[in-house]
Design an enzyme around this catalytic site. Structure first.
Site, short mmCIF file in Angstrom:
data_model
loop_
_atom_site.label_atom_id
_atom_site.label_comp_id
_atom_site.label_asym_id
_atom_site.label_seq_id
_atom_site.Cartn_x
_atom_site.Cartn_y
_atom_site.Cartn_z
N GLU A 1 0.83 -1.22 0.00
CA GLU A 1 0.00 0.00 0.00
C GLU A 1 0.86 1.26 0.00
O GLU A 1 1.60 1.51 0.96
CB GLU A 1 -0.94 -0.01 1.22
CG GLU A 1 -1.91 1.16 1.18
CD GLU A 1 -3.09 1.01 2.16
OE1 GLU A 1 -3.50 -0.12 2.46
OE2 GLU A 1 -3.59 2.05 2.60
N LYS B 1 -8.25 -0.87 10.98
CA LYS B 1 -7.58 -1.32 9.74
C LYS B 1 -6.35 -0.44 9.48
O LYS B 1 -5.29 -0.91 9.09
CB LYS B 1 -8.57 -1.25 8.57
CG LYS B 1 -8.06 -1.89 7.28
CD LYS B 1 -7.24 -0.98 6.40
CE LYS B 1 -6.83 -1.67 5.11
NZ LYS B 1 -5.97 -0.85 4.25
N ASP C 1 3.34 -14.09 11.74
CA ASP C 1 2.05 -14.50 11.16
C ASP C 1 1.06 -13.32 11.26
O ASP C 1 0.55 -13.01 12.33
CB ASP C 1 1.56 -15.71 11.98
CG ASP C 1 0.25 -16.28 11.49
OD1 ASP C 1 -0.47 -15.60 10.75
OD2 ASP C 1 -0.05 -17.44 11.86
N HIS D 1 -2.72 11.11 -0.52
CA HIS D 1 -2.28 10.02 -1.39
C HIS D 1 -1.79 10.56 -2.73
O HIS D 1 -0.76 10.16 -3.24
CB HIS D 1 -3.46 9.07 -1.67
CG HIS D 1 -3.62 8.03 -0.60
ND1 HIS D 1 -4.37 6.90 -0.77
CD2 HIS D 1 -3.13 7.95 0.64
CE1 HIS D 1 -4.33 6.18 0.32
NE2 HIS D 1 -3.58 6.79 1.20
C1 MEV Z 1 -6.55 2.97 4.41
O1 MEV Z 1 -5.74 1.85 4.11
C2 MEV Z 1 -6.62 3.16 5.92
C3 MEV Z 1 -7.58 4.26 6.37
O2 MEV Z 1 -8.88 4.03 5.85
C4 MEV Z 1 -7.60 4.23 7.88
C5 MEV Z 1 -8.63 5.13 8.51
O3 MEV Z 1 -9.66 5.46 7.85
O4 MEV Z 1 -8.43 5.49 9.69
C6 MEV Z 1 -7.16 5.62 5.86
#
Ligand code: MEV
Length: 415
Positions: free
Chosen positions: A78, A253, A269, A367
């Site tokens: 990513e 995430k 892992d 980004h």
């Molecule tokens: C993207 O890989 C992760 C985000 O969505 C995390 C978040 O929203 O806090 C940017």
């Protein structure tokens, strides 16, 4: 690690600078060469091998963890993850991290127990014997100071009837410990069957490693984060995650973007750590964020994370995979506990980077800027030319490799 401008260097130059700064042998990086493993090595790792799947490893800069400069290798597909972590790590002096325990839990499920109360007390009376027979399975772990340390029991009511659940607590020291724990759980199950007059079914490690929690805390400078309004909006974003599992899932995430990249780079892992993290996030009964934030008396942001870290620095592929070996050397960690501290610190930084970007500018703009910078560098732009190209690409709203090249040519032509 506070080497500035790492992103502007070539990969070879980065290797050279990091090796010099961290006083490691530059040959360590050979483990991260594309051809560090041959097909025979790979064929020994899993079944039906046909090749390798290569991912980039980047070094997150600016991390000082418990007073030690720490270059953090991250294996991820990513874009922006490494840059974002590095940028937030520069907003704090230090991450204070701890991972005091290395205890994993082996579960034994016992069915058809005729007298639940009697069985529970029978196990309780024989704890020492169960622990000793578990330890007989792994004298190496015991000689390194680890091994089974205790037993816990519970009865569960389920649609299949009542079950007696035994937790075998095993101090795994620097190993993740899945093999040791599974072997011990299997070894003690005949004894548990005798004691309970029941039938042992599943005998397997739990990834909800509540006795292997790493915490990290850091104070992030308000101005470096972008000022009072940005900090206030980070709090708004955090409270959203506290109140809503749909948001908390994405919040976590973002944490795992950092954590899993380091877990992967060190040959651990990722699924074990992810399963443990998400289960831990819902342990209260409500799924929530793994991080928490507050604004201190001077207006700075204090962030904190707690996360289970079922990882090791010995065992598994950590010592045989050349890439994992190289990353552990670059990290400079000497124990699973130190690795846990790094994971917690990176998770916190990664989360704050996402919250900052989302609340200050929206994630796409950040980004796009990074993407534009990568394209500018790839087009052959020098350090002085790259920002001009990035500016033009963003202003035009057309961020592509061909446009970056055209702008570079026109810049050079106009000199
Ligand atoms: C993207 O890989 C992760 C985000 O969505 C995390 C978040 O929203 O806090 C940017």
């Amino acid at each position: 690690m506070r080497i500035s401008g790492l992103y502007r260097m070539t990969p070879d130059k980065r290797r050279e600078e990091i090796a010099k700064r961290m006083q490691i042998d530059p040959s360590v990086f050979k483990g991260l060469d594309m051809r560090s493993m041959d097909i025979e090595d790979l064929d020994g790792m899993i079944e039906n091998v046909v090749g390798a799947f290569v991912l980039p490893v980047g070094i997150a800069a600016n991390f000082v963890i418990n007073g030690r400069e720490t270059p953090v290798p991250m294996a991820t597909e990513e874009p922006s993850v490494v840059a974002a972590a590095s940028r937030i790590a520069a907003c704090t002096e230090d991450f204070t991290a701890r991972c005091p325990e290395s205890i994993m839990i082996g579960q034994v499920q016992i069915l058809d127990v005729p007298d639940m109360e009697g069985a529970l007390s029978s196990i309780d009376r024989n704890k020492d014997g169960i622990v000793s027979s578990a330890n007989a399975v792994d004298p190496v772990l015991v000689s390194s100071g680890g091994g089974a340390v205790d037993i816990e029991t519970r009865s569960l009511d389920t649609p299949s009837g009542a079950m007696l659940i035994v937790h075998l607590l095993v101090d795994c020291r620097d190993a993740m410990g899945a093999n040791a724990v599974n072997s011990m759980a299997e070894a003690v199950s005949p004894m548990l069957e005798d004691l309970t007059l029941g039938r042992a079914l599943l005998r397997i490690l739990s990834n909800l490693a509540v006795r292997r929690i790493a915490t990290a805390e850091a104070r992030f400078d308000r101005e470096r984060l972008g000022g009072t309004e940005v900090v206030d909006d980070i709090m708004n974003a955090y409270h959203f995650a506290c109140a809503d599992p749909f948001r908390a899932s994405t919040h976590n995430k973002g944490i795992m973007n950092g954590v899993s990249a380091v877990v992967r780079a060190t040959g651990n892992d990722t699924r074990a750590v992810e399963a443990g993290a998400h289960a831990y996030a819902s342990l209260s009964g409500n799924y929530g964020p793994l991080t928490s934030y507050r604004i201190d008396e001077s207006g700075d942001l204090v962030g904190r994370i707690s996360i289970p870290v079922p990882v090791g620095t010995v065992g598994g592929i950590t010592k045989v995979h050349p890439g994992a070996r190289a990353c552990l050397r670059i990290l400079g960690v000497n124990s699973a506990s130190e690795l846990g501290c790094v994971l917690a610190s990176v998770g916190l930084a990664q989360n704050l980077a996402a919250l900052r970007a989302l609340s200050a500018e929206g994630i796409q703009r950040g980004h796009m800027k990074l993407h534009a910078r990568n394209l500018a560098i790839q087009s052959g732009a020098s350090v002085d030319e790259a920002p001009l190209i990035v500016q033009r690409l963003i202003a035009e709203g057309k961020v592509s490799a061909s446009r970056a090249r055209d702008i570079l040519l026109s810049l050079r032509g106009s000199k």
